[in-house]
Design a protein around this motif. Structure first.
Motif, PDB file in Angstrom:
ATOM      1  N   LYS A 107      25.656  51.254  24.842  1.00  0.00           N
ATOM      2  CA  LYS A 107      26.569  50.168  25.045  1.00  0.00           C
ATOM      3  C   LYS A 107      27.737  50.755  26.321  1.00  0.00           C
ATOM      4  O   LYS A 107      28.115  51.803  26.122  1.00  0.00           O
ATOM      5  CB  LYS A 107      27.723  49.753  23.940  1.00  0.00           C
ATOM      6  CG  LYS A 107      26.982  49.003  22.737  1.00  0.00           C
ATOM      7  CD  LYS A 107      27.810  48.406  21.822  1.00  0.00           C
ATOM      8  CE  LYS A 107      26.996  47.622  20.639  1.00  0.00           C
ATOM      9  NZ  LYS A 107      26.396  46.530  21.189  1.00  0.00           N
ATOM     10  N   ILE A 108      27.809  50.116  27.358  1.00  0.00           N
ATOM     11  CA  ILE A 108      28.918  49.920  28.438  1.00  0.00           C
ATOM     12  C   ILE A 108      29.795  49.015  28.437  1.00  0.00           C
ATOM     13  O   ILE A 108      29.442  47.888  27.927  1.00  0.00           O
ATOM     14  CB  ILE A 108      28.115  50.787  29.660  1.00  0.00           C
ATOM     15  CG1 ILE A 108      27.256  49.521  30.170  1.00  0.00           C
ATOM     16  CG2 ILE A 108      27.487  51.948  29.491  1.00  0.00           C
ATOM     17  CD1 ILE A 108      26.816  49.800  31.518  1.00  0.00           C
ATOM     18  N   LYS A 109      30.921  49.321  29.279  1.00  0.00           N
ATOM     19  CA  LYS A 109      31.718  48.040  29.704  1.00  0.00           C
ATOM     20  C   LYS A 109      31.757  47.765  31.059  1.00  0.00           C
ATOM     21  O   LYS A 109      31.471  48.649  31.793  1.00  0.00           O
ATOM     22  CB  LYS A 109      33.305  48.498  29.195  1.00  0.00           C
ATOM     23  CG  LYS A 109      33.361  48.650  27.697  1.00  0.00           C
ATOM     24  CD  LYS A 109      34.809  49.190  27.704  1.00  0.00           C
ATOM     25  CE  LYS A 109      35.071  49.389  26.007  1.00  0.00           C
ATOM     26  NZ  LYS A 109      36.448  49.904  26.077  1.00  0.00           N
ATOM     27  N   TYR A 110      31.624  46.320  31.332  1.00  0.00           N
ATOM     28  CA  TYR A 110      31.778  45.807  32.591  1.00  0.00           C
ATOM     29  C   TYR A 110      33.237  45.433  32.693  1.00  0.00           C
ATOM     30  O   TYR A 110      33.514  44.422  32.030  1.00  0.00           O
ATOM     31  CB  TYR A 110      30.532  45.012  32.905  1.00  0.00           C
ATOM     32  CG  TYR A 110      30.756  44.268  34.321  1.00  0.00           C
ATOM     33  CD1 TYR A 110      30.344  44.845  35.516  1.00  0.00           C
ATOM     34  CD2 TYR A 110      31.420  42.925  34.204  1.00  0.00           C
ATOM     35  CE1 TYR A 110      30.393  44.436  36.594  1.00  0.00           C
ATOM     36  CE2 TYR A 110      31.598  42.451  35.655  1.00  0.00           C
ATOM     37  CZ  TYR A 110      31.085  43.147  36.650  1.00  0.00           C
ATOM     38  OH  TYR A 110      31.374  42.615  37.946  1.00  0.00           O
ATOM     39  N   ILE A 111      33.850  45.414  33.601  1.00  0.00           N
ATOM     40  CA  ILE A 111      35.164  44.821  33.967  1.00  0.00           C
ATOM     41  C   ILE A 111      35.061  44.108  35.235  1.00  0.00           C
ATOM     42  O   ILE A 111      34.950  44.663  36.422  1.00  0.00           O
ATOM     43  CB  ILE A 111      36.408  45.784  34.085  1.00  0.00           C
ATOM     44  CG1 ILE A 111      36.553  46.477  32.740  1.00  0.00           C
ATOM     45  CG2 ILE A 111      37.710  45.114  34.250  1.00  0.00           C
ATOM     46  CD1 ILE A 111      37.574  47.757  32.501  1.00  0.00           C
ATOM     47  N   ALA A 112      35.191  42.830  35.367  1.00  0.00           N
ATOM     48  CA  ALA A 112      35.169  41.999  36.561  1.00  0.00           C
ATOM     49  C   ALA A 112      36.452  41.907  37.382  1.00  0.00           C
ATOM     50  O   ALA A 112      37.355  42.288  36.872  1.00  0.00           O
ATOM     51  CB  ALA A 112      34.817  40.648  36.085  1.00  0.00           C
ATOM     52  N   ASP A 113      36.275  41.966  38.692  1.00  0.00           N
ATOM     53  CA  ASP A 113      37.316  42.089  39.635  1.00  0.00           C
ATOM     54  C   ASP A 113      38.115  40.588  39.645  1.00  0.00           C
ATOM     55  O   ASP A 113      37.577  39.890  39.075  1.00  0.00           O
ATOM     56  CB  ASP A 113      36.843  42.593  40.821  1.00  0.00           C
ATOM     57  CG  ASP A 113      36.705  43.942  41.108  1.00  0.00           C
ATOM     58  OD1 ASP A 113      37.135  44.775  40.320  1.00  0.00           O
ATOM     59  OD2 ASP A 113      36.210  44.380  42.283  1.00  0.00           O
ATOM     60  N   PHE A 114      39.155  40.670  40.078  1.00  0.00           N
ATOM     61  CA  PHE A 114      40.148  39.374  40.087  1.00  0.00           C
ATOM     62  C   PHE A 114      39.940  38.684  41.686  1.00  0.00           C
ATOM     63  O   PHE A 114      40.494  37.860  41.874  1.00  0.00           O
ATOM     64  CB  PHE A 114      41.596  39.841  40.308  1.00  0.00           C
ATOM     65  CG  PHE A 114      42.000  40.074  38.898  1.00  0.00           C
ATOM     66  CD1 PHE A 114      42.485  39.090  37.855  1.00  0.00           C
ATOM     67  CD2 PHE A 114      42.252  41.392  38.355  1.00  0.00           C
ATOM     68  CE1 PHE A 114      42.853  39.358  36.721  1.00  0.00           C
ATOM     69  CE2 PHE A 114      42.700  41.784  37.128  1.00  0.00           C
ATOM     70  CZ  PHE A 114      42.822  40.776  36.335  1.00  0.00           C
ATOM     71  N   LYS A 115      38.801  38.888  42.178  1.00  0.00           N
ATOM     72  CA  LYS A 115      38.435  38.262  43.467  1.00  0.00           C
ATOM     73  C   LYS A 115      38.153  37.044  43.168  1.00  0.00           C
ATOM     74  O   LYS A 115      37.370  36.655  42.257  1.00  0.00           O
ATOM     75  CB  LYS A 115      37.478  39.175  44.252  1.00  0.00           C
ATOM     76  CG  LYS A 115      37.865  40.509  44.836  1.00  0.00           C
ATOM     77  CD  LYS A 115      36.674  41.104  45.323  1.00  0.00           C
ATOM     78  CE  LYS A 115      37.107  42.631  45.917  1.00  0.00           C
ATOM     79  NZ  LYS A 115      36.188  43.135  46.557  1.00  0.00           N
ATOM     80  N   ASN A 116      38.436  35.864  44.335  1.00  0.00           N
ATOM     81  CA  ASN A 116      38.355  34.397  43.905  1.00  0.00           C
ATOM     82  C   ASN A 116      36.874  34.090  44.272  1.00  0.00           C
ATOM     83  O   ASN A 116      36.464  33.352  43.919  1.00  0.00           O
ATOM     84  CB  ASN A 116      39.359  33.743  44.853  1.00  0.00           C
ATOM     85  CG  ASN A 116      40.463  34.020  44.421  1.00  0.00           C
ATOM     86  OD1 ASN A 116      40.775  34.014  42.951  1.00  0.00           O
ATOM     87  ND2 ASN A 116      41.637  33.841  44.912  1.00  0.00           N
ATOM     88  N   ASP A 117      36.369  34.939  45.171  1.00  0.00           N
ATOM     89  CA  ASP A 117      34.982  34.290  45.939  1.00  0.00           C
ATOM     90  C   ASP A 117      33.901  34.731  45.098  1.00  0.00           C
ATOM     91  O   ASP A 117      32.726  34.443  45.771  1.00  0.00           O
ATOM     92  CB  ASP A 117      35.025  34.364  47.450  1.00  0.00           C
ATOM     93  CG  ASP A 117      35.229  36.062  47.562  1.00  0.00           C
ATOM     94  OD1 ASP A 117      35.703  36.725  46.621  1.00  0.00           O
ATOM     95  OD2 ASP A 117      35.048  36.446  48.989  1.00  0.00           O
ATOM     96  N   ILE A 118      33.728  35.393  44.118  1.00  0.00           N
ATOM     97  CA  ILE A 118      32.668  36.101  43.601  1.00  0.00           C
ATOM     98  C   ILE A 118      32.121  35.151  42.288  1.00  0.00           C
ATOM     99  O   ILE A 118      33.118  34.450  41.552  1.00  0.00           O
ATOM    100  CB  ILE A 118      32.786  37.495  43.204  1.00  0.00           C
ATOM    101  CG1 ILE A 118      33.960  37.612  42.073  1.00  0.00           C
ATOM    102  CG2 ILE A 118      32.787  38.343  44.261  1.00  0.00           C
ATOM    103  CD1 ILE A 118      34.040  39.111  41.567  1.00  0.00           C
TER     104      ILE A 118
END
Length: 158
Positions: A107-118
């Motif tokens: 298991k690993i963690k993915y953290i999404a960025d706060f960018k609006n356009d993705i």
């Protein structure tokens, strides 16, 4: 005499063609790979997809399978995501190419960025049997949702 000179020229051309043929054969023989493939199929990294809210984190399972069942694998990130970060379970940043862990799955963690356009992000990983051949890179697709979906039973009842 004139006939003999023509034969000599003819022989020189054939000799040069024969030498060129042997050089070509030797060069082609050097292109043969010296890698021995393992018996049976190598591991296959299993691709998958996940959904996450922008700015949040999600646990991602990396898995592989092979003809030789019951084996454990070493997992590495082949290509990092463009719009997010990958962390180990103990919150250490994952470096591209380093061994993440050993096991049937990790298991690993993915953290999404706060960018609006993705809307989506992709990273790839590989698996291998200890000391063996790596699998081809497999993608993990992350769908990024702008806002969390709020379901309220009270709103739907009234």
């Amino acid at each position: 005499m004139h006939f003999e000179l023509r034969n000599l020229t003819f022989l020189k051309v054939h000799l040069l063609a024969l030498i060129a043929f042997f050089i070509t054969v030797l060069l082609c023989a050097d292109l043969v790979a010296d890698v021995k493939l393992p018996k049976g199929l190598g591991p296959v990294a299993i691709k998958s997809s996940y959904s996450v809210v922008k700015g949040a984190s999600i646990e991602v399972d990396l898995m592989a399978s092979s003809k030789q069942s019951g084996k454990v694998y070493e997992y590495t990130i082949f290509e990092k995501p463009k719009y997010g970060r990958l962390l180990t379970e103990d919150n250490k940043t994952i470096k591209e190419g380093s061994v993440l862990g050993v096991g049937k799955t990790i298991k690993i963690k993915y953290i999404a960025d706060f960018k609006n356009d993705i809307k989506e992000d992709v990273f790839t990983f590989r698996a291998r049997l200890r000391g063996g051949k790596y699998s081809s890179p497999s993608p993990i697709k992350i769908l990024i949702i702008k806002d969390p979906v709020n379901f309220s039973v009270n709103n739907y009842i009234s």
